[in-house]
Design a protein around this motif. Structure first.
Motif, PDB file in Angstrom:
ATOM      1  N   SER A  30      42.458  36.865  42.477  1.00  9.59           N
ATOM      2  CA  SER A  30      41.186  37.109  41.806  1.00  9.59           C
ATOM      3  C   SER A  30      40.158  37.761  42.710  1.00  9.59           C
ATOM      4  O   SER A  30      39.108  38.198  42.241  1.00  9.59           O
ATOM      5  CB  SER A  30      40.621  35.814  41.230  1.00  9.59           C
ATOM      6  N   SER A  31      40.406  37.848  43.989  1.00 11.14           N
ATOM      7  CA  SER A  31      39.456  38.475  44.896  1.00 11.14           C
ATOM      8  C   SER A  31      39.695  39.976  45.057  1.00 11.14           C
ATOM      9  O   SER A  31      38.898  40.668  45.690  1.00 11.14           O
ATOM     10  CB  SER A  31      39.506  37.798  46.260  1.00 11.14           C
ATOM     11  N   TYR A  32      40.776  40.501  44.483  1.00 17.50           N
ATOM     12  CA  TYR A  32      41.128  41.905  44.655  1.00 17.50           C
ATOM     13  C   TYR A  32      40.788  42.729  43.416  1.00 17.50           C
ATOM     14  O   TYR A  32      41.106  42.336  42.300  1.00 17.50           O
ATOM     15  CB  TYR A  32      42.631  42.068  44.877  1.00 17.50           C
ATOM     16  N   TRP A  53      37.403  42.885  40.477  1.00 18.84           N
ATOM     17  CA  TRP A  53      37.972  41.546  40.610  1.00 18.84           C
ATOM     18  C   TRP A  53      37.582  40.668  39.425  1.00 18.84           C
ATOM     19  O   TRP A  53      38.357  39.814  38.993  1.00 18.84           O
ATOM     20  CB  TRP A  53      37.528  40.901  41.917  1.00 18.84           C
ATOM     21  N   ASN A  74      42.623  36.442  35.298  1.00  9.93           N
ATOM     22  CA  ASN A  74      42.714  35.815  36.622  1.00  9.93           C
ATOM     23  C   ASN A  74      43.330  34.417  36.550  1.00  9.93           C
ATOM     24  O   ASN A  74      43.912  33.949  37.532  1.00  9.93           O
ATOM     25  CB  ASN A  74      41.336  35.763  37.276  1.00  9.93           C
TER      26      ASN A  74
END
Length: 122
Positions: A30-32, A53, A74
């Protein structure tokens, strides 16, 4: 580190639709920002679409704008590419990527899936 597995490719007639999926492993999915690319025989890999993201921002290549939609879930660690009104020139191997940067300036990382073949017959 992120591992990516694409699915959903196949053979479809021109004008048809396909939905590609890219399942990611790793707690940091989820951070990308995520991107889809494609590579046709004899051609270089090209950018198709990217999503932030959060899923709040998307960006498309002119060649697919209005026909393709990128989305992500996500909670399921999955990114999708809905492809409508397919054309023969969309035939390619499609890859997903976990990258960085803003979607309009998406920078692919070394995290690639194995690809899924999309063939559009005219």
């Amino acid at each position: 580190q992120v591992q990516l597995v694409e699915s959903g490719g196949g053979l479809v007639q021109a004008g048809g639709s396909l939905r590609l999926s890219c399942a990611a492993s790793g707690r940091t999915f989820s951070s990308y920002p995520m991107g889809w690319f494609r590579q046709a025989p004899g051609k270089e890999r090209e950018f198709v679409a990217a999503i932030s993201w959060s899923g709040g921002s998307t960006y498309y290549a002119d060649s697919v704008k209005g026909r393709f939609t990128i989305s992500r879930d996500n909670a399921k660690n999955t990114v999708y590419l809905q492809m409508n009104s397919l054309k023969s020139e969309d035939t390619a191997v499609y890859f997903c990527n976990a990258g960085r940067g803003r979607v309009s300036d998406y920078v692919p990382s070394d995290y690639w899936g194995q690809g899924t073949q999309v063939t559009v017959s005219s």
